[in-house]
Design an enzyme around this catalytic site. Structure first.
Site, PDB file in Angstrom:
ATOM      1  N   CYS A  92       0.591 -10.306  20.433  1.00  0.00           N
ATOM      2  CA  CYS A  92      -0.239  -9.773  19.344  1.00  0.00           C
ATOM      3  C   CYS A  92       0.302 -10.309  18.031  1.00  0.00           C
ATOM      4  CB  CYS A  92      -0.222  -8.247  19.320  1.00  0.00           C
ATOM      5  SG  CYS A  92      -1.006  -7.600  17.809  1.00  0.00           S
ATOM      6  N   HIS A 140       0.847  -1.198   0.000  1.00  0.00           N
ATOM      7  CA  HIS A 140       0.000   0.000   0.000  1.00  0.00           C
ATOM      8  C   HIS A 140       0.875   1.238   0.000  1.00  0.00           C
ATOM      9  CE1 HIS A 140       0.689   0.738   4.260  1.00  0.00           C
ATOM     10  NE2 HIS A 140       0.263  -0.470   4.562  1.00  0.00           N
ATOM     11  N   LYS A 195      -3.476   5.761  10.853  1.00  0.00           N
ATOM     12  CA  LYS A 195      -2.432   5.091  10.084  1.00  0.00           C
ATOM     13  C   LYS A 195      -3.088   4.120   9.105  1.00  0.00           C
ATOM     14  CE  LYS A 195       1.563   2.120  10.528  1.00  0.00           C
ATOM     15  NZ  LYS A 195       1.573   0.723  10.893  1.00  0.00           N
ATOM     16  N   CYS A 218       1.368  -7.602  15.421  1.00  0.00           N
ATOM     17  CA  CYS A 218       2.693  -7.006  15.669  1.00  0.00           C
ATOM     18  C   CYS A 218       3.786  -8.063  15.624  1.00  0.00           C
ATOM     19  CB  CYS A 218       2.775  -6.365  17.046  1.00  0.00           C
ATOM     20  SG  CYS A 218       1.707  -4.971  17.321  1.00  0.00           S
ATOM     21  N   HIS A 269       3.743   1.755   2.515  1.00  0.00           N
ATOM     22  CA  HIS A 269       4.997   1.073   2.162  1.00  0.00           C
ATOM     23  C   HIS A 269       5.721   1.857   1.071  1.00  0.00           C
ATOM     24  CE1 HIS A 269       2.395  -2.674   3.119  1.00  0.00           C
ATOM     25  NE2 HIS A 269       3.076  -2.367   4.192  1.00  0.00           N
ATOM     26  N   LYS A 286      -2.940  -2.573   7.627  1.00  0.00           N
ATOM     27  CA  LYS A 286      -3.648  -3.661   6.961  1.00  0.00           C
ATOM     28  C   LYS A 286      -4.746  -4.199   7.873  1.00  0.00           C
ATOM     29  CE  LYS A 286       0.740  -4.895   5.071  1.00  0.00           C
ATOM     30  NZ  LYS A 286       1.901  -5.664   5.458  1.00  0.00           N
ATOM     31  N   CYS A 337      -4.107  -5.124  22.303  1.00  0.00           N
ATOM     32  CA  CYS A 337      -2.865  -4.582  21.735  1.00  0.00           C
ATOM     33  C   CYS A 337      -2.958  -3.059  21.660  1.00  0.00           C
ATOM     34  CB  CYS A 337      -2.648  -5.162  20.347  1.00  0.00           C
ATOM     35  SG  CYS A 337      -1.373  -4.273  19.439  1.00  0.00           S
ATOM     36  N   HIS A 353      -2.922  -2.246  17.693  1.00  0.00           N
ATOM     37  CA  HIS A 353      -4.005  -2.711  16.832  1.00  0.00           C
ATOM     38  C   HIS A 353      -5.368  -2.769  17.508  1.00  0.00           C
ATOM     39  CE1 HIS A 353      -0.369  -4.191  14.798  1.00  0.00           C
ATOM     40  NE2 HIS A 353      -1.058  -3.916  13.713  1.00  0.00           N
TER      41      HIS A 353
HETATM   42  N1  MSP Z   1       8.272  -6.875   8.602  1.00  0.00           N
HETATM   43  C1  MSP Z   1       8.417  -5.780   9.508  1.00  0.00           C
HETATM   44  C2  MSP Z   1       9.739  -5.068   9.295  1.00  0.00           C
HETATM   45  C3  MSP Z   1      10.938  -5.940   9.446  1.00  0.00           C
HETATM   46  S1  MSP Z   1      12.414  -5.069   9.089  1.00  0.00           S
HETATM   47  C4  MSP Z   1      13.625  -6.104   9.571  1.00  0.00           C
HETATM   48  C5  MSP Z   1       7.270  -4.788   9.319  1.00  0.00           C
HETATM   49  N2  MSP Z   1       6.624  -4.863   8.166  1.00  0.00           N
HETATM   50  S2  MSP Z   1       5.361  -3.962   7.744  1.00  0.00           S
HETATM   51  O1  MSP Z   1       5.031  -4.374   6.418  1.00  0.00           O
HETATM   52  O2  MSP Z   1       4.323  -4.067   8.725  1.00  0.00           O
HETATM   53  O3  MSP Z   1       5.836  -2.478   7.782  1.00  0.00           O
HETATM   54  C6  MSP Z   1       6.971  -2.090   7.051  1.00  0.00           C
HETATM   55  C7  MSP Z   1       7.178  -0.609   7.085  1.00  0.00           C
HETATM   56  O4  MSP Z   1       6.069   0.045   6.460  1.00  0.00           O
HETATM   57  C8  MSP Z   1       7.314  -0.016   8.489  1.00  0.00           C
HETATM   58  O5  MSP Z   1       8.491   0.766   8.555  1.00  0.00           O
HETATM   59  C9  MSP Z   1       6.110   0.858   8.626  1.00  0.00           C
HETATM   60  O6  MSP Z   1       6.347   2.025   9.363  1.00  0.00           O
HETATM   61  C10 MSP Z   1       5.813   1.202   7.181  1.00  0.00           C
HETATM   62  N3  MSP Z   1       4.436   1.613   7.063  1.00  0.00           N
HETATM   63  C11 MSP Z   1       3.297   0.866   7.147  1.00  0.00           C
HETATM   64  N4  MSP Z   1       2.231   1.708   7.108  1.00  0.00           N
HETATM   65  C12 MSP Z   1       2.656   2.981   7.012  1.00  0.00           C
HETATM   66  C13 MSP Z   1       2.063   4.228   6.858  1.00  0.00           C
HETATM   67  N5  MSP Z   1       0.770   4.394   6.872  1.00  0.00           N
HETATM   68  N6  MSP Z   1       2.878   5.299   6.643  1.00  0.00           N
HETATM   69  C14 MSP Z   1       4.226   5.193   6.532  1.00  0.00           C
HETATM   70  N7  MSP Z   1       4.823   4.034   6.692  1.00  0.00           N
HETATM   71  C15 MSP Z   1       4.073   2.948   7.094  1.00  0.00           C
HETATM   72  O7  MSP Z   1       7.040  -3.986  10.203  1.00  0.00           O
END
Ligand code: MSP
Length: 510
Positions: free
Chosen positions: A126, A18, A294, A129, A21, A297, A143, A146
């Protein structure tokens, strides 16, 4: 030659990519492009985090094996980054054999160094997380991130002696005040350690979707423990072609603010336990918020914000790849939370891209193609724009160097503004064909050439298109930045043609 290694977090494959990311990945890409532009040997790493309960659950829910599920979803992340023109040098998947090998080597080292022991763990977990919470942190049994009920888990696990590193971590923070940026996040990590650490359970026996513990077959490593090590897998830790010596001292992790504890506390302690220096720098960014929430997912699945409505590809289809890249880099200072909205993108697009940049290029190419019959003149050495260009170049460079794309682009747009103002003042559209007109146009073209170089980390395709429109051969990245951006390189050409608008205006949403 100087080097620069930058990583994104590896993304969980329980769902599709999304725009949150994309925010992180595009920022990392722009920084990698900035360093390449300076002639640094650069490595940009991204990838997918494929183990853990959450992914195993997602696979089961979709009626496929975890391997099938991760193959499918990991591909979607790669496609999303390809679509956004992310110049990753390596895309790591934690299910790859190279990662198994590095994780097992690294953690065996920590084990042999005496920092891993066996104990029974009871705690509130959780799954979203993939983390435990203390009963104080989750007073209502839910959590704190979440809002979902936590599960009580009891397992005999292997533990990492995080507590052994309290003093060493604090000493490390003191000695390296820029280890974590911005400063508020550095303070947060420090406060967390000062508040007292607990040892961490680093293995699971209740699931088998993970990397086996080499010294105890019934266990797999806890997903975060395997995930963090990906940054070393990509530079060959413990394997043939080990390049840790070259890349680790110049390593930078770009991460979201909710995973500071993992990257700023656990990870440096793990490195110390393995006898390795911690990562060089951790750069923290905030979250993109929609209506103050935020984009997560979990919330999407629960019917809150519909993430599928804001998949990166839907935005790029509507506005174009470079416009979205620009918005993600320009709208929010890295470290702050950003308010993500369709109206915000439209406003940036119309103001910065259509009116300022697009219009500048259109005005200049139209006059040269018309009044000067396409023959572009050279700039004057003492043009008043020269100073504005030098200021923009040095401020933008300093901003890129300190991980501030938002300020770098602001400085770049100041030069665009100054060049538009220069045209207003001189009104070349009212001038007779002659030296005066040629001088003004030569200076404006030179400013555009410098602006183009300044925009390449953010908007590589647009930069190339402008480069060609002003009649230049090759690419804006052919020469290193410091040399390329000094005033006076534009040599004039006979190739200027007025093209179609670079950024046709968008209608604002009703
Ligand atoms: N798999 C772990 C990271 C492991 S690194 C060794 C994880 N994955 S995640 O897919 O949930 O999130 C990855 C990154 O996406 C995080 O840094 C998180 O902050 C970022 N984001 C997810 N949603 C976001 C927003 N809405 N805005 C900005 N970044 C966000 O955590």
């Amino acid at each position: 030659m100087a080097r620069f290694y930058i990583t994104t977090p590896i993304y969980y494959v329980n769902d599709a990519p999304h725009v949150g990311h994309a925010y992180c990945t595009v920022n990392a890409d722009a920084m990698a492009r900035w360093h390449r532009l300076n002639g640094h040997e650069t490595k940009l790493l991204t990838g997918t985090d494929e183990h853990g309960q959450k992914v195993a659950d997602a696979a089961e829910k979709n009626g496929v094996t975890p391997q099938e599920w991760t193959d499918r979803t990991s591909r979607r992340f790669r496609e999303a980054w390809d679509n956004l023109n992310v110049s990753y040098d390596d895309f790591i998947r934690t299910t790859e054999p190279r990662h198994f090998e590095t994780v097992q080597k690294f953690l065996t080292k920590v084990y042999e160094n005496g920092y891993i022991y066996k104990d029974t763990y009871v705690g509130l977990y959780c799954v979203s997380c993939e983390d435990y919470f203390s009963s104080e942190a989750a007073a209502d049994g839910k959590c704190p991130i979440h809002g979902r009920p936590l599960t009580e888990m009891e397992e005999e696990n292997w533990f990492f002696k995080l507590t052994a590193f309290e003093d060493r971590l604090l000493e490390y923070y003191e000695a390296n005040p820029h280890f974590i940026a911005p400063g508020t996040k550095y303070n947060e990590a420090k406060a967390f350690v000062k508040g007292g650490l607990q040892d961490i359970s680093i293995t699971r026996s209740s699931i088998n979707w993970g990397i086996p513990v080499p010294w105890d077959e019934g266990h797999v490593f806890y997903v975060w423990y395997d995930a963090l090590i990906n940054y070393l897998t990509a530079i060959g830790y413990g394997r043939e072609n080990d390049e840790v010596g070259e890349w680790w001292p110049v390593s930078n992790h770009l991460i979201g603010k909710e995973i500071i504890r993992f990257h700023g506390v656990w990870w440096p302690a793990m490195c110390m336990a393995a006898g390795l220096e911690p990562v060089h720098h951790v750069q923290v960014h905030g979250w993109l918020l929609v209506g103050g929430q935020k984009l997560s997912k979990t919330m999407a699945a629960e019917g809150g914000v519909r993430l599928t409505d804001i998949a990166p590809v839907m935005l790029t289809d509507e506005f174009g790849v470079d416009a979205i890249r620009y918005y993600l880099l320009r709208e929010t200072a890295l470290g702050n939370d950003g308010d993500f909205s369709h109206e915000g993108i439209t406003a940036r697009y119309n103001t910065d891209l259509a009116n300022n940049l697009g219009n500048l290029v259109a005005r200049v190419t139209t006059i040269v193609a018309g009044a000067l019959e396409g023959v572009a003149p050279r700039p004057q050495p003492d043009a008043s724009l020269r100073e504005a260009a030098a200021t923009a170049v040095s401020s933008a460079a300093a901003a890129w160097d300190r991980f501030a794309p938002h300020s770098a682009l602001e400085a770049t747009w100041q030069l665009i503004g100054a060049t538009n103002a220069y045209l207003e003042q001189n009104a070349p559209w009212k001038m007779e064909t002659g030296d005066e007109l040629r001088n003004v146009m030569g200076n404006a073209l030179e400013a555009i050439r410098i602006i183009t170089i300044l925009t390449t980390p953010a908007m590589p395709t647009t930069a190339q298109a402008i480069w060609e429109r002003i009649g230049l051969a090759g690419t804006p990245t052919d020469r290193v930045f410091a040399d390329a951006t000094t005033w006076g390189h534009y040599e004039g050409t006979t190739n200027i043609v007025k093209g179609t608008p670079l950024f046709p205006r968008m209608k604002a949403a009703e």
